[in-house]
Scaffold this motif. Structure first.
Motif, short mmCIF file in Angstrom:
data_model
loop_
_atom_site.label_atom_id
_atom_site.label_comp_id
_atom_site.label_asym_id
_atom_site.label_seq_id
_atom_site.Cartn_x
_atom_site.Cartn_y
_atom_site.Cartn_z
N PRO A 174 0.83 -1.22 0.00
CA PRO A 174 0.00 0.00 0.00
C PRO A 174 0.85 1.25 0.00
O PRO A 174 1.91 1.31 0.63
CB PRO A 174 -0.80 -0.12 1.30
N GLN A 175 0.36 2.26 -0.69
CA GLN A 175 1.06 3.54 -0.79
C GLN A 175 0.15 4.63 -0.24
O GLN A 175 -1.02 4.73 -0.62
CB GLN A 175 1.40 3.82 -2.26
N PHE A 176 0.68 5.43 0.65
CA PHE A 176 -0.06 6.52 1.28
C PHE A 176 -0.56 7.52 0.23
O PHE A 176 0.18 7.90 -0.68
CB PHE A 176 0.85 7.23 2.27
N ILE A 177 -1.83 7.91 0.36
CA ILE A 177 -2.37 8.94 -0.53
C ILE A 177 -2.60 10.23 0.24
O ILE A 177 -2.06 11.29 -0.10
CB ILE A 177 -3.71 8.49 -1.15
N ILE A 178 -3.42 10.15 1.27
CA ILE A 178 -3.80 11.34 2.01
C ILE A 178 -4.35 10.90 3.36
O ILE A 178 -4.88 9.80 3.49
CB ILE A 178 -4.85 12.18 1.23
N ASP A 179 -4.21 11.76 4.35
CA ASP A 179 -4.81 11.47 5.64
C ASP A 179 -5.64 12.65 6.12
O ASP A 179 -5.57 13.75 5.56
CB ASP A 179 -3.74 11.10 6.68
#
Lengths: 118, 112
Positions: free
Chosen positions: B44-49
């Protein structure tokens, strides 16, 4: 810079054998996490390391699963007497700091190890 | 053949359309919510939080909306591109040792 690496990328084993999965976190990251992803499912938390200690092992599914981390860096997840239901992708993630109240430390994931138990 | 147990929600869109991916979460005490993108064979790759005290956050081509009343999270992708095709997961970040609790995931397919 180098990301999280895991080895092997694929592992096929026979039921009843032991397997070791390795994770190399990003250099300098103190927190390390193991997750499991079964086919078509989300990720399931297994264990968390801060340095070499594991304050949270709550996700390990049975006593056949264990993990260690040495030198605050490399971690090994060991599955003893593998069963077919252990087949999954095992993902490792690391983050720069320990979790802190009111803050979020981004977790960077490795590519995973796909384990198939025949 | 199709794998048994693969019942992820799917969303198919045309290139250039806007996409909306939804997620229901369970823990009202979660402090952060994160969207991850997972391409085939990758982690998984971070997109937004988004923090729990916010209801909207914008990034580059992405917007996350948080509705705490109904425990609902959405990810909006503007001008969707074929490279956006992936499985998208929402995750709750717990204050208990920072472990992530992931949702089921949604398969997004973008047609050229």
């Amino acid at each position: 810079g180098a990301g999280v690496s895991q080895s092997p990328s694929n592992k096929v084993t026979e039921k009843g054998k032991d397997v070791e999965l390795r994770c190399d976190p990003i250099s300098g990251h103190t927190a390390l996490y193991w997750y499991r992803q079964s086919l078509g499912q989300g990720l399931e938390f297994l264990i968390y390391f801060q340095g070499n200690s594991a304050p949270d092992k709550s996700g390990l599914p049975s006593d056949r699963f264990s993990a260690e981390r040495t030198g605050g860096s490399v971690s090994t997840l060991t599955i003893q007497r593998t069963q077919q239901e252990d087949s999954a992708v095992y993902l490792c993630a690391s983050s720069r700091n320990s979790p802190r109240a009111g803050g979020y430390n981004e977790q960077f994931f490795g590519p995973g190890t796909r384990l198939t138990v025949l | 053949g199709e794998s048994v147990g693969l019942h992820l929600p799917t969303l198919s869109v045309q290139e250039g359309d806007n996409s909306i991916i939804n997620c229901a979460y369970s823990n009202s005490a979660s402090d952060y919510f994160i969207w991850y993108k997972q391409e085939s064979g990758k982690g998984p790759q971070f997109i937004i939080d988004i923090r729990s005290n916010m209801d909207k956050r914008q990034g580059q081509r992405v917007t996350v909306l948080l509705n705490k009343t109904v425990k609902h999270l959405s990810l909006q992708i503007a001008a969707t591109q074929p490279g956006d095709s992936a499985v998208y997961f929402c995750a709750e970040y717990g204050t208990s040792y920072g472990k992530l609790t992931f949702g089921q995931g949604t398969i997004l397919t973008v047609h050229p």
